[in-house]
Write a protein that holds these residues in place. Structure first.
Motif, mmCIF file in Angstrom:
data_model
loop_
_atom_site.group_PDB
_atom_site.id
_atom_site.type_symbol
_atom_site.label_atom_id
_atom_site.label_comp_id
_atom_site.label_asym_id
_atom_site.label_seq_id
_atom_site.Cartn_x
_atom_site.Cartn_y
_atom_site.Cartn_z
ATOM 1 N N VAL A 198 -96.490 47.885 32.577
ATOM 2 C CA VAL A 198 -97.542 48.242 33.459
ATOM 3 C C VAL A 198 -96.914 47.591 34.896
ATOM 4 O O VAL A 198 -97.084 48.479 35.838
ATOM 5 N N HIS A 199 -95.839 46.560 34.837
ATOM 6 C CA HIS A 199 -95.351 46.358 35.957
ATOM 7 C C HIS A 199 -94.350 47.312 36.563
ATOM 8 O O HIS A 199 -94.372 47.657 37.525
ATOM 9 N N LEU A 200 -93.881 47.934 35.555
ATOM 10 C CA LEU A 200 -92.736 49.019 35.813
ATOM 11 C C LEU A 200 -93.489 50.409 36.587
ATOM 12 O O LEU A 200 -92.917 50.908 37.649
ATOM 13 N N ASP A 257 -95.103 51.645 44.183
ATOM 14 C CA ASP A 257 -94.819 50.962 45.215
ATOM 15 C C ASP A 257 -93.556 51.429 46.037
ATOM 16 O O ASP A 257 -93.701 51.790 47.161
ATOM 17 N N ASP A 258 -92.735 52.239 45.461
ATOM 18 C CA ASP A 258 -91.323 52.717 45.919
ATOM 19 C C ASP A 258 -92.056 54.022 46.758
ATOM 20 O O ASP A 258 -91.323 54.217 47.873
ATOM 21 N N ILE A 259 -93.036 54.641 46.223
ATOM 22 C CA ILE A 259 -93.468 55.786 46.898
ATOM 23 C C ILE A 259 -93.947 55.503 48.068
ATOM 24 O O ILE A 259 -93.773 55.926 49.299
ATOM 25 N N SER A 262 -92.785 61.311 40.571
ATOM 26 C CA SER A 262 -92.906 59.728 40.500
ATOM 27 C C SER A 262 -94.538 59.230 40.189
ATOM 28 O O SER A 262 -94.729 58.240 39.321
ATOM 29 N N VAL A 263 -95.611 59.943 41.073
ATOM 30 C CA VAL A 263 -96.667 59.494 40.673
ATOM 31 C C VAL A 263 -97.245 59.547 39.399
ATOM 32 O O VAL A 263 -97.948 58.637 38.496
ATOM 33 N N THR A 298 -106.225 46.768 43.302
ATOM 34 C CA THR A 298 -107.192 46.225 44.421
ATOM 35 C C THR A 298 -106.269 45.277 45.533
ATOM 36 O O THR A 298 -106.646 45.587 46.663
ATOM 37 N N GLY A 299 -105.677 44.570 45.005
ATOM 38 C CA GLY A 299 -104.866 43.952 46.052
ATOM 39 C C GLY A 299 -103.958 44.551 46.900
ATOM 40 O O GLY A 299 -103.872 44.516 48.233
ATOM 41 N N GLU A 300 -103.334 45.707 46.290
ATOM 42 C CA GLU A 300 -102.515 46.739 47.055
ATOM 43 C C GLU A 300 -103.279 47.347 47.934
ATOM 44 O O GLU A 300 -103.144 47.481 49.081
#
Length: 226
Positions: free
Chosen positions: A60-62, A68-70, A92-93, A128-130
């Motif tokens: 999940v982290h990966l 994030d990189d997108i 990627s998405v 949600t934090g993102e």
């Protein structure tokens, strides 16, 4: 954990196995799996169940890193081109979504639903934090209290999840689980503060990833808020 992550490539369609292998076999520090093992070991022996949980959390982290990189238009991650830099944002998405789904499938393989619920809830908190951070881009009224709230959600949540689930599967008491979860939150926040400072003051050659992406995208982090 690294070996089991590599094995997960076989669960993807052969046509996208290349993308999955690229995402799953370039692990970094593996802090979250380490926290699962350390928390489990603090209570009792480490079992295959905890290894599976570590794989789930790391997957999940990966997936979040791919997304994030997108969002950050990052070109380098762990000293090599990001998935998006190699194959574009659309692939990627969708690959990130596949990683999420595969992790939840693994979580659902446990005999009781608690693990799947905990992983799903944590993933929701991270996303949600993102979103909260994205909504506050270039908002100079963004307070330090709000900043630390975002950090607790988007980074510390998986740290605390790793601590809690490692302990839970070793039969920890409620008090022990709460203490380890609190430790995970504190460690995750500290880690993200360091990473935010690195984004502004670090060296890409030494760090091995694209830096300056937060400032370029208008994300206000602690060095700017101070």
């Amino acid at each position: 954990v690294a070996g089991q992550l590599a094995e997960q490539v076989q669960s993807f369609d052969p046509e996208i196995a290349l993308y999955a292998r690229y995402a799953l076999t370039n692990q970094g520090k593996q802090l979250r799996p380490a926290l699962v093992a350390l928390s489990a070991g603090a209570i009792g022996p480490v079992t295959p169940q905890q290894v599976r949980v570590a794989v789930i959390i790391e997957m999940v982290h990966l997936a979040t890193l791919v997304h994030d990189d997108i969002m950050d238009a990052a070109e380098i991650r762990r000293r090599r081109p990001t998935l998006a830099a190699n194959w574009g944002n659309q692939i990627s998405v969708l690959l990130g979504d596949c990683l999420f789904a595969n992790a939840l499938k693994l979580a659902a393989s446990f005999p009781t639903p608690e693990i799947c619920r905990a992983v799903s809830a944590a993933a929701k908190t991270v996303c949600t934090g993102e979103i909260l951070q994205t909504n506050r881009r270039l908002n100079f009224d963004f307070t330090r209290a709000e900043y630390f709230k975002v950090l607790a959600m988007k980074t510390a949540e998986f740290f605390s999840l790793a601590c809690e689930l490692g302990a839970r599967l070793s039969g920890a008491s409620d008090q022990e689980r709460t203490a380890l979860r609190d430790y995970g939150v504190a460690l995750g926040i500290a880690y993200q503060v360091y990473d935010d400072c690195l984004d502004l003051f670090g060296s890409e050659d030494m760090v091995g990833k694209s830096l300056g992406t937060d400032l370029a995208s208008g994300k206000l982090t602690l060095p700017v808020l101070v």
